[in-house]
Design a protein around this motif. Sequence first.
Motif, PDB file in Angstrom:
ATOM      1  N   ARG A 170      53.923  31.774  21.740  1.00 56.49           N
ATOM      2  CA  ARG A 170      54.720  30.834  20.950  1.00 56.49           C
ATOM      3  C   ARG A 170      54.007  29.495  20.757  1.00 56.49           C
ATOM      4  O   ARG A 170      54.052  28.891  19.681  1.00 56.49           O
ATOM      5  N   TYR A 171      53.346  29.007  21.829  1.00 50.52           N
ATOM      6  CA  TYR A 171      52.831  27.628  21.778  1.00 50.52           C
ATOM      7  C   TYR A 171      51.306  27.564  21.855  1.00 50.52           C
ATOM      8  O   TYR A 171      50.734  26.480  21.945  1.00 50.52           O
ATOM      9  N   GLY A 172      50.637  28.715  21.800  1.00 47.83           N
ATOM     10  CA  GLY A 172      49.184  28.716  21.954  1.00 47.83           C
ATOM     11  C   GLY A 172      48.416  28.490  20.678  1.00 47.83           C
ATOM     12  O   GLY A 172      47.173  28.545  20.687  1.00 47.83           O
ATOM     13  N   GLY A 173      49.059  28.312  19.583  1.00 46.38           N
ATOM     14  CA  GLY A 173      48.354  28.025  18.341  1.00 46.38           C
ATOM     15  C   GLY A 173      47.700  29.236  17.721  1.00 46.38           C
ATOM     16  O   GLY A 173      46.753  29.113  16.941  1.00 46.38           O
ATOM     17  N   GLY A 174      48.161  30.438  18.054  1.00 50.89           N
ATOM     18  CA  GLY A 174      47.633  31.642  17.450  1.00 50.89           C
ATOM     19  C   GLY A 174      46.334  32.127  18.039  1.00 50.89           C
ATOM     20  O   GLY A 174      45.747  33.093  17.519  1.00 50.89           O
ATOM     21  N   THR A 175      45.822  31.525  19.114  1.00 49.56           N
ATOM     22  CA  THR A 175      44.588  31.992  19.750  1.00 49.56           C
ATOM     23  C   THR A 175      44.888  33.181  20.647  1.00 49.56           C
ATOM     24  O   THR A 175      46.011  33.345  21.142  1.00 49.56           O
ATOM     25  N   PRO A 176      43.903  34.060  20.880  1.00 48.53           N
ATOM     26  CA  PRO A 176      44.128  35.198  21.775  1.00 48.53           C
ATOM     27  C   PRO A 176      44.554  34.738  23.163  1.00 48.53           C
ATOM     28  O   PRO A 176      44.210  33.646  23.631  1.00 48.53           O
ATOM     29  N   VAL A 177      45.283  35.593  23.832  1.00 47.04           N
ATOM     30  CA  VAL A 177      45.802  35.316  25.173  1.00 47.04           C
ATOM     31  C   VAL A 177      45.038  36.181  26.175  1.00 47.04           C
ATOM     32  O   VAL A 177      44.873  37.396  25.949  1.00 47.04           O
ATOM     33  N   THR A 178      44.577  35.549  27.265  1.00 43.68           N
ATOM     34  CA  THR A 178      43.859  36.279  28.324  1.00 43.68           C
ATOM     35  C   THR A 178      44.767  36.413  29.540  1.00 43.68           C
ATOM     36  O   THR A 178      45.291  35.401  30.043  1.00 43.68           O
ATOM     37  N   LEU A 179      44.940  37.631  30.008  1.00 45.66           N
ATOM     38  CA  LEU A 179      45.723  37.922  31.216  1.00 45.66           C
ATOM     39  C   LEU A 179      44.763  38.407  32.288  1.00 45.66           C
ATOM     40  O   LEU A 179      43.961  39.309  32.058  1.00 45.66           O
ATOM     41  N   ARG A 180      44.841  37.763  33.480  1.00 43.83           N
ATOM     42  CA  ARG A 180      43.998  38.193  34.590  1.00 43.83           C
ATOM     43  C   ARG A 180      44.835  38.299  35.850  1.00 43.83           C
ATOM     44  O   ARG A 180      45.604  37.376  36.174  1.00 43.83           O
ATOM     45  N   LEU A 181      44.681  39.409  36.579  1.00 42.17           N
ATOM     46  CA  LEU A 181      45.337  39.647  37.868  1.00 42.17           C
ATOM     47  C   LEU A 181      44.252  39.726  38.934  1.00 42.17           C
ATOM     48  O   LEU A 181      43.235  40.405  38.750  1.00 42.17           O
ATOM     49  N   ILE A 182      44.475  39.025  40.038  1.00 41.61           N
ATOM     50  CA  ILE A 182      43.521  39.002  41.147  1.00 41.61           C
ATOM     51  C   ILE A 182      44.275  39.366  42.423  1.00 41.61           C
ATOM     52  O   ILE A 182      45.302  38.734  42.762  1.00 41.61           O
ATOM     53  N   ARG A 183      43.760  40.368  43.111  1.00 43.71           N
ATOM     54  CA  ARG A 183      44.356  40.746  44.410  1.00 43.71           C
ATOM     55  C   ARG A 183      43.500  40.109  45.507  1.00 43.71           C
ATOM     56  O   ARG A 183      42.446  40.609  45.875  1.00 43.71           O
ATOM     57  N   ASP A 184      44.001  39.027  46.033  1.00 49.49           N
ATOM     58  CA  ASP A 184      43.319  38.307  47.108  1.00 49.49           C
ATOM     59  C   ASP A 184      44.270  38.264  48.305  1.00 49.49           C
ATOM     60  O   ASP A 184      45.000  39.216  48.543  1.00 49.49           O
ATOM     61  N   ARG A 185      44.293  37.188  49.026  1.00 50.81           N
ATOM     62  CA  ARG A 185      45.254  37.038  50.118  1.00 50.81           C
ATOM     63  C   ARG A 185      46.677  36.966  49.567  1.00 50.81           C
ATOM     64  O   ARG A 185      47.638  37.126  50.302  1.00 50.81           O
ATOM     65  N   LEU A 226      48.778  37.642  45.504  1.00 52.31           N
ATOM     66  CA  LEU A 226      48.619  38.199  44.159  1.00 52.31           C
ATOM     67  C   LEU A 226      48.588  37.033  43.178  1.00 52.31           C
ATOM     68  O   LEU A 226      49.546  36.252  43.089  1.00 52.31           O
ATOM     69  N   ILE A 227      47.480  36.914  42.450  1.00 52.31           N
ATOM     70  CA  ILE A 227      47.283  35.810  41.518  1.00 52.31           C
ATOM     71  C   ILE A 227      47.423  36.352  40.097  1.00 52.31           C
ATOM     72  O   ILE A 227      46.820  37.367  39.737  1.00 52.31           O
ATOM     73  N   CYS A 228      48.201  35.638  39.322  1.00 48.96           N
ATOM     74  CA  CYS A 228      48.407  35.997  37.914  1.00 48.96           C
ATOM     75  C   CYS A 228      48.022  34.794  37.071  1.00 48.96           C
ATOM     76  O   CYS A 228      48.528  33.679  37.294  1.00 48.96           O
ATOM     77  N   GLU A 229      47.114  34.987  36.105  1.00 51.35           N
ATOM     78  CA  GLU A 229      46.648  33.900  35.260  1.00 51.35           C
ATOM     79  C   GLU A 229      46.799  34.295  33.776  1.00 51.35           C
ATOM     80  O   GLU A 229      46.425  35.402  33.381  1.00 51.35           O
ATOM     81  N   VAL A 230      47.331  33.367  32.994  1.00 50.88           N
ATOM     82  CA  VAL A 230      47.462  33.557  31.548  1.00 50.88           C
ATOM     83  C   VAL A 230      46.806  32.354  30.879  1.00 50.88           C
ATOM     84  O   VAL A 230      47.215  31.203  31.115  1.00 50.88           O
ATOM     85  N   SER A 231      45.786  32.600  30.069  1.00 51.53           N
ATOM     86  CA  SER A 231      45.032  31.527  29.425  1.00 51.53           C
ATOM     87  C   SER A 231      45.200  31.603  27.911  1.00 51.53           C
ATOM     88  O   SER A 231      45.317  32.702  27.332  1.00 51.53           O
ATOM     89  N   ASP A 232      45.205  30.428  27.267  1.00 50.17           N
ATOM     90  CA  ASP A 232      45.243  30.369  25.802  1.00 50.17           C
ATOM     91  C   ASP A 232      44.437  29.169  25.349  1.00 50.17           C
ATOM     92  O   ASP A 232      43.935  28.381  26.175  1.00 50.17           O
ATOM     93  N   TYR A 244      43.204  22.933  33.230  1.00 52.34           N
ATOM     94  CA  TYR A 244      42.650  22.808  31.893  1.00 52.34           C
ATOM     95  C   TYR A 244      41.177  23.203  31.911  1.00 52.34           C
ATOM     96  O   TYR A 244      40.453  22.942  32.876  1.00 52.34           O
ATOM     97  N   THR A 245      40.755  23.826  30.853  1.00 57.83           N
ATOM     98  CA  THR A 245      39.358  24.191  30.663  1.00 57.83           C
ATOM     99  C   THR A 245      38.863  23.556  29.370  1.00 57.83           C
ATOM    100  O   THR A 245      39.634  22.904  28.649  1.00 57.83           O
ATOM    101  N   ARG A 246      37.584  23.735  29.091  1.00 58.00           N
ATOM    102  CA  ARG A 246      37.028  23.176  27.871  1.00 58.00           C
ATOM    103  C   ARG A 246      37.622  23.842  26.619  1.00 58.00           C
ATOM    104  O   ARG A 246      37.643  23.263  25.537  1.00 58.00           O
ATOM    105  N   ASP A 247      38.100  25.102  26.775  1.00 58.35           N
ATOM    106  CA  ASP A 247      38.614  25.858  25.632  1.00 58.35           C
ATOM    107  C   ASP A 247      40.130  25.910  25.580  1.00 58.35           C
ATOM    108  O   ASP A 247      40.693  26.590  24.722  1.00 58.35           O
TER     109      ASP A 247
END
Length: 815
Positions: free
Chosen positions: A738-753, A755-761, A796-799
């Motif tokens: 809805r708010y990402g400006g139409g850019t692709p969405v990246t979903l990443r799951l990490i099983r560490d100590r 459960l990490i869930c990351e969504v980037s736009d 925040y990242t550069r992208d």
Amino acid sequence: MDALAPGSGEVPEDPFALHNSASAVLDGHGRVVGWSERAQEHLGYPPDEVLGRTALDFLFDPRDHETVRAAAAACERERGWSGVLPVLHRSGRRVELGFRARPVVRADSAREWFLVAAPAQEMLQWETDRSVLDGLFRRSPIGLSVHAPDLSILRINRALARFTQLSTAEIRSRRIGDFLIGPDVKTIESRLRRVLETGAPLIFTEQPCRLRSDPGHERVVSVSAFRMEHPSDGILGVTQLVEDVTDRYRARRRLALLNRASARIGTTLDLGQTTRELADVAVPDLADAVSVDLLEPVARGEETAEEASGPVRRMAVQSVVAEALRVMYSVGDVFQFDPRTPQARCLAEQRPILEPELRSSPGWYFHDPERTQRALDLDAHSLIVVPLTARGLLLGLLSLWRAGRPEPFEEDDLTLAEEFAARAAVCIDNARRYTQQHQAALTLQRSLLPQELPAYSAVDVAHLYLPADPATGVGGDWFDVIPLSGARVALVVGDVVGHGLHAAATMGRLRTAVHTLAGLDYAPDEVLSHLDDLVNRLAAEQEPAGGRSRGGQQIVGATCLYAVYDPTSRRCTLARAGHLPPAVVTADGTVSLPDLPEGPPLGLGGLPFESAELELAEGSLLALYTDGLVEARGLDLDEGLERLGEALSRPGGPLAETCKAVQDALLPDHPPDDVALLLARTRVLAPERIASWELPAEPAAAGRARHLTEATLTGWGLEDLAFTTELVVSELVTNAYRYGGGTPVTLRLIRDRSLICEVSDGSSTAPHLRRARTTDEGGRGLFLVAQLTERWGTRYTRDGKTVWTESPLHHGTCR
């Protein structure tokens, strides 16, 4: 033998001995009827010139006739006379002679006078010597004993008789052992025999002794002795001069003991060591056993309690009596004195207590019957208890016992014990204050620096921290390991200008700021920029009137190295502000110093910072350190870095051992500057523990994300987390669409100590948590995410940005 000449320095013989004196005989009319050769030698008249003549006509000057007649009358009246009269020599000169006159009655009842004369000077010298000898035996305050060659006593004077408490008649022909006891008798006799054998005098030799009449008191005497010799008959014996110097000896010993106490008590600021020094000094010179007890708060380094009757801790015990007094309480025991004890009275009244003779028991009472009995079995007979007081505060007490020696404590001993206690109390209070400050500094250090670093998935870590000021235990250097989102970790080392508590306080504020900035997931260069602003504000707070610098130097300054390592990509991003670059050690032991943009020190303001990125192989060692490590003891920087590299180039070993190797190589002694070292060995998350997808920005993205999440969690064996995680992923992906400006969405799951869930736009707009009203149709998504996860946030990242969540690896909600 002729009399020795006057003034020869030797004691003359009796001048009235027949072979030395001039003699004459006068009849009842004063005529000379007898004249000796010595009379002719002294006066020059031969016998034929004086016999038959009246003595007054030629021997005495007419001016002296009245004096001569008065002497004659006295001789007649007292049947003898002695004195000095002037006579005329044959040459006409006046000569003073000493006379002894005695009346003599002949067989025919005729009266004659027998005169004996000697030079007046010799007579006076002889009378003086007789008076001195009489004074030595009758009036001298120093004891005198005359011994035969077998050391039997020939004679003693009155002073020695008073000392031995025996009369001069009782002690004659006896030996030293008849009035002295103990091993000192053999010592005294051996010394007298040495004087007899060698002739070398004994001069002012101090000797302890005990009288048979008073064995309970030890006395100290000063002994001098010389050999008595006769010119013809050889050795006559030995004479001994004895002076009781007990009081003088004890005063000198007490003074020496005080001097020794001043040198030995308070050599450190350790509370236990100071009390042990006090106990060691007092035994055995003053007491046979000593205990030092401090009030429990004082023993912990705290201020003394108002109630002085509280529990005490035994800090030190010393004794020369086998196991004596150790049966009571051991060092470290905490107990409370029974109110009946002298110690309890001393604490309550805060005054010294002297018990010269302990009545019925040694004065200890215990609640433990067995301990009480063992204490009563001790042969302690005298006690001193002195309060330890400094600066108006009662710290504890000093107890001294006598058990092995028979002498009881005296008032002088109490005075000495009070001097001990006064000096020791100041040292104890200094040690207490140091302990208090040291504990406060340690508490501050524990609050400012990480103590036990937890285990991290990204790195294995070890550290070394050595403040320049060991008294406070803190300094301006610091290190930190901060977990970040996405299994990443931040490694930080910094250095604040200065040492001690002030630098530590500034360091604490910077470390807190770093934690806050790290929690916001700022990039390393952005973290340093914000820290630079903070240091400028701190400098402004300390700014003196009229300027913000003193002597042209910055009041507050610091350097910092900030690194972020990502175990999923093996990339390490670093930025430094005036700090030395880290050392990177590969798995084969190769050491390098990466070329990083230096950046200005914190506090200069307005200058930019730059980040650099390294790719580290698994098992690489990253060493972050402060300049105090490589510039210790005047080392050149290049030499210090070379030694650091040699110590680090031992791959594979435990990190703690590597820290020790670095310390041994660079810091053999305590460093003059604060030192911080942080070692981190990198890890890499296995690919099978990471799942990542790029989803198109379309309405079906949320459904696709839920399907991928369920399949992945099932494959990881985390089916029980699938439902909640699907809800979280669905909400985050929907928001990105809805708010990402139409850019692709990246979903990443990490099983560490967790459960990490990351969504980037590609949008830089951050979502905000708000509470929706009951009439709102939306706005509850992030609230639901916050309830279903343990933590969440945005970086925040550069992208664009990444919204992340962490959930524990077990089933159940987090709120």
